[in-house]
Motif scaffolding. Structure first.
Motif, PDB file in Angstrom:
ATOM      1  N   PHE A 131      -5.935  -9.569  36.600  1.00 38.82           N
ATOM      2  CA  PHE A 131      -4.183 -10.152  36.977  1.00 38.82           C
ATOM      3  C   PHE A 131      -3.881 -10.451  35.928  1.00 38.82           C
ATOM      4  O   PHE A 131      -2.373 -10.652  36.714  1.00 38.82           O
ATOM      5  N   TYR A 132      -4.728 -10.972  35.209  1.00 39.77           N
ATOM      6  CA  TYR A 132      -3.688 -11.926  33.498  1.00 39.77           C
ATOM      7  C   TYR A 132      -2.168 -10.531  33.961  1.00 39.77           C
ATOM      8  O   TYR A 132      -1.191 -11.254  33.276  1.00 39.77           O
ATOM      9  N   GLU A 133      -2.386  -9.474  32.986  1.00 34.59           N
ATOM     10  CA  GLU A 133      -0.448  -8.634  32.174  1.00 34.59           C
ATOM     11  C   GLU A 133      -0.108  -9.013  33.849  1.00 34.59           C
ATOM     12  O   GLU A 133       1.442  -9.229  33.055  1.00 34.59           O
ATOM     13  N   GLN A 134      -0.199  -8.758  35.389  1.00 35.74           N
ATOM     14  CA  GLN A 134       0.452  -8.905  36.063  1.00 35.74           C
ATOM     15  C   GLN A 134       1.275 -10.031  36.469  1.00 35.74           C
ATOM     16  O   GLN A 134       2.055  -9.992  36.252  1.00 35.74           O
ATOM     17  N   VAL A 135       0.244 -11.341  36.167  1.00 31.09           N
ATOM     18  CA  VAL A 135       0.901 -12.301  36.226  1.00 31.09           C
ATOM     19  C   VAL A 135       1.807 -12.906  34.822  1.00 31.09           C
ATOM     20  O   VAL A 135       2.548 -13.511  35.609  1.00 31.09           O
ATOM     21  N   VAL A 136       1.408 -12.874  33.736  1.00 33.51           N
ATOM     22  CA  VAL A 136       2.045 -13.322  33.038  1.00 33.51           C
ATOM     23  C   VAL A 136       4.072 -12.404  33.225  1.00 33.51           C
ATOM     24  O   VAL A 136       5.050 -12.470  32.517  1.00 33.51           O
ATOM     25  N   SER A 137       3.711 -11.243  33.549  1.00 37.66           N
ATOM     26  CA  SER A 137       4.769 -10.147  34.099  1.00 37.66           C
ATOM     27  C   SER A 137       5.909 -10.938  34.940  1.00 37.66           C
ATOM     28  O   SER A 137       7.242 -11.432  34.132  1.00 37.66           O
ATOM     29  N   LEU A 138       4.982 -11.218  36.256  1.00 38.61           N
ATOM     30  CA  LEU A 138       5.996 -11.633  37.188  1.00 38.61           C
ATOM     31  C   LEU A 138       6.444 -13.370  36.148  1.00 38.61           C
ATOM     32  O   LEU A 138       7.468 -13.693  36.856  1.00 38.61           O
ATOM     33  N   ARG A 139       5.941 -14.365  35.236  1.00 41.25           N
ATOM     34  CA  ARG A 139       6.871 -15.375  34.976  1.00 41.25           C
ATOM     35  C   ARG A 139       7.271 -15.242  33.987  1.00 41.25           C
ATOM     36  O   ARG A 139       8.597 -15.670  33.936  1.00 41.25           O
ATOM     37  N   PHE A 140       7.191 -13.531  33.271  1.00 41.69           N
ATOM     38  CA  PHE A 140       8.317 -13.356  32.238  1.00 41.69           C
ATOM     39  C   PHE A 140       9.904 -13.360  33.107  1.00 41.69           C
ATOM     40  O   PHE A 140      10.882 -13.390  33.175  1.00 41.69           O
ATOM     41  N   ARG A 155      13.859 -12.825  43.153  1.00 36.55           N
ATOM     42  CA  ARG A 155      16.029 -13.100  43.927  1.00 36.55           C
ATOM     43  C   ARG A 155      15.777 -14.652  44.510  1.00 36.55           C
ATOM     44  O   ARG A 155      17.327 -14.578  45.361  1.00 36.55           O
ATOM     45  N   ASN A 156      15.028 -15.674  44.005  1.00 33.26           N
ATOM     46  CA  ASN A 156      14.953 -16.506  44.569  1.00 33.26           C
ATOM     47  C   ASN A 156      14.614 -17.375  43.655  1.00 33.26           C
ATOM     48  O   ASN A 156      13.825 -17.666  43.173  1.00 33.26           O
ATOM     49  N   ASP A 157      15.681 -18.833  43.423  1.00 27.25           N
ATOM     50  CA  ASP A 157      15.706 -19.635  42.337  1.00 27.25           C
ATOM     51  C   ASP A 157      14.403 -20.881  42.809  1.00 27.25           C
ATOM     52  O   ASP A 157      13.763 -21.043  41.501  1.00 27.25           O
ATOM     53  N   LEU A 190       9.027 -22.488  40.563  1.00 36.01           N
ATOM     54  CA  LEU A 190       7.903 -22.556  41.360  1.00 36.01           C
ATOM     55  C   LEU A 190       6.404 -21.959  40.418  1.00 36.01           C
ATOM     56  O   LEU A 190       6.009 -22.386  39.803  1.00 36.01           O
ATOM     57  N   PHE A 191       7.129 -20.358  40.302  1.00 36.76           N
ATOM     58  CA  PHE A 191       6.017 -19.773  40.107  1.00 36.76           C
ATOM     59  C   PHE A 191       6.187 -19.993  38.448  1.00 36.76           C
ATOM     60  O   PHE A 191       4.959 -20.246  37.462  1.00 36.76           O
ATOM     61  N   CYS A 192       7.136 -20.281  37.498  1.00 34.19           N
ATOM     62  CA  CYS A 192       7.418 -20.529  36.016  1.00 34.19           C
ATOM     63  C   CYS A 192       6.855 -21.616  35.603  1.00 34.19           C
ATOM     64  O   CYS A 192       5.696 -22.150  34.853  1.00 34.19           O
ATOM     65  N   LYS A 193       6.625 -23.272  37.058  1.00 40.72           N
ATOM     66  CA  LYS A 193       5.878 -24.162  37.119  1.00 40.72           C
ATOM     67  C   LYS A 193       4.412 -23.744  37.044  1.00 40.72           C
ATOM     68  O   LYS A 193       3.466 -24.283  36.575  1.00 40.72           O
ATOM     69  N   VAL A 194       3.946 -23.164  38.118  1.00 43.74           N
ATOM     70  CA  VAL A 194       2.502 -22.652  38.294  1.00 43.74           C
ATOM     71  C   VAL A 194       2.132 -21.827  37.669  1.00 43.74           C
ATOM     72  O   VAL A 194       0.918 -22.061  37.023  1.00 43.74           O
ATOM     73  N   ILE A 195       2.459 -21.016  36.921  1.00 45.81           N
ATOM     74  CA  ILE A 195       1.736 -20.288  35.908  1.00 45.81           C
ATOM     75  C   ILE A 195       1.909 -20.677  34.873  1.00 45.81           C
ATOM     76  O   ILE A 195       2.944 -20.555  33.783  1.00 45.81           O
ATOM     77  N   TYR A 215      14.916 -14.571  35.511  1.00 46.37           N
ATOM     78  CA  TYR A 215      15.870 -14.149  36.131  1.00 46.37           C
ATOM     79  C   TYR A 215      16.947 -16.058  36.421  1.00 46.37           C
ATOM     80  O   TYR A 215      17.686 -16.094  36.765  1.00 46.37           O
ATOM     81  N   LEU A 216      15.719 -16.532  35.972  1.00 43.90           N
ATOM     82  CA  LEU A 216      16.701 -18.010  35.601  1.00 43.90           C
ATOM     83  C   LEU A 216      17.128 -18.274  34.587  1.00 43.90           C
ATOM     84  O   LEU A 216      18.628 -18.855  34.983  1.00 43.90           O
ATOM     85  N   ALA A 217      17.651 -17.457  33.687  1.00 39.39           N
ATOM     86  CA  ALA A 217      17.846 -17.858  32.055  1.00 39.39           C
ATOM     87  C   ALA A 217      19.650 -17.071  32.968  1.00 39.39           C
ATOM     88  O   ALA A 217      20.673 -17.330  32.487  1.00 39.39           O
ATOM     89  N   ASP A 218      19.497 -16.146  32.893  1.00 39.70           N
ATOM     90  CA  ASP A 218      20.462 -14.358  33.208  1.00 39.70           C
ATOM     91  C   ASP A 218      21.266 -14.769  35.117  1.00 39.70           C
ATOM     92  O   ASP A 218      22.290 -14.470  34.137  1.00 39.70           O
ATOM     93  N   GLU A 219      20.392 -14.979  35.679  1.00 38.13           N
ATOM     94  CA  GLU A 219      21.135 -15.154  37.323  1.00 38.13           C
ATOM     95  C   GLU A 219      21.584 -16.515  37.597  1.00 38.13           C
ATOM     96  O   GLU A 219      22.974 -15.851  38.072  1.00 38.13           O
ATOM     97  N   CYS A 220      20.382 -17.230  36.854  1.00 38.99           N
ATOM     98  CA  CYS A 220      21.180 -18.340  37.255  1.00 38.99           C
ATOM     99  C   CYS A 220      21.753 -19.318  36.569  1.00 38.99           C
ATOM    100  O   CYS A 220      22.484 -20.178  36.588  1.00 38.99           O
ATOM    101  N   GLY A 221      21.738 -19.260  35.252  1.00 38.89           N
ATOM    102  CA  GLY A 221      22.301 -19.531  33.995  1.00 38.89           C
ATOM    103  C   GLY A 221      21.477 -20.828  33.502  1.00 38.89           C
ATOM    104  O   GLY A 221      21.996 -21.993  32.927  1.00 38.89           O
ATOM    105  N   GLU A 222      19.755 -21.198  33.778  1.00 30.19           N
ATOM    106  CA  GLU A 222      19.199 -22.400  33.913  1.00 30.19           C
ATOM    107  C   GLU A 222      18.477 -21.989  32.381  1.00 30.19           C
ATOM    108  O   GLU A 222      18.404 -20.896  31.698  1.00 30.19           O
TER     109      GLU A 222
END
Length: 95
Positions: A68-77, A27-29, A34-39, A82-89
């Protein structure tokens, strides 16, 4: 405490940690960026070692060995969505 109890405790802990990663809501852009850059978008460990155009050996992707591979990839997704749909980025810069 026997070896099987230690394994069950560790396995239970890993399962609980996986579940916690699965239910994270983004819920925080700034955090999403940060997660998209780090993962990484792909497994960073896969390599082909070549010398003078000749392949010496290939190191396969080892990410699947991460518990934790599947969970981390899911978190990045989730962050990308969120960035695409909610923030229009435009999220192509993270791919």
């Amino acid at each position: 405490m026997g070896l099987s109890n230690q394994f069950q405790n560790k396995n239970g802990f890993l399962t609980q940690l996986r579940h916690q990663l699965d239910v994270v809501e983004i819920r925080n852009d700034q955090l999403a960026r940060l997660f998209c850059k780090v993962i990484p978008a792909h497994c960073p460990f896969e390599r082909t070692i070549s010398i003078l155009g000749r392949t010496l050996f290939h190191i396969p992707p080892l990410c699947k060995l991460n518990p934790f591979y599947e969970q981390v990839v899911s978190l990045r997704f989730k962050c990308l969505i969120y960035l695409a749909d909610e923030c229009g980025e435009d999220v192509t810069k993270y791919c």
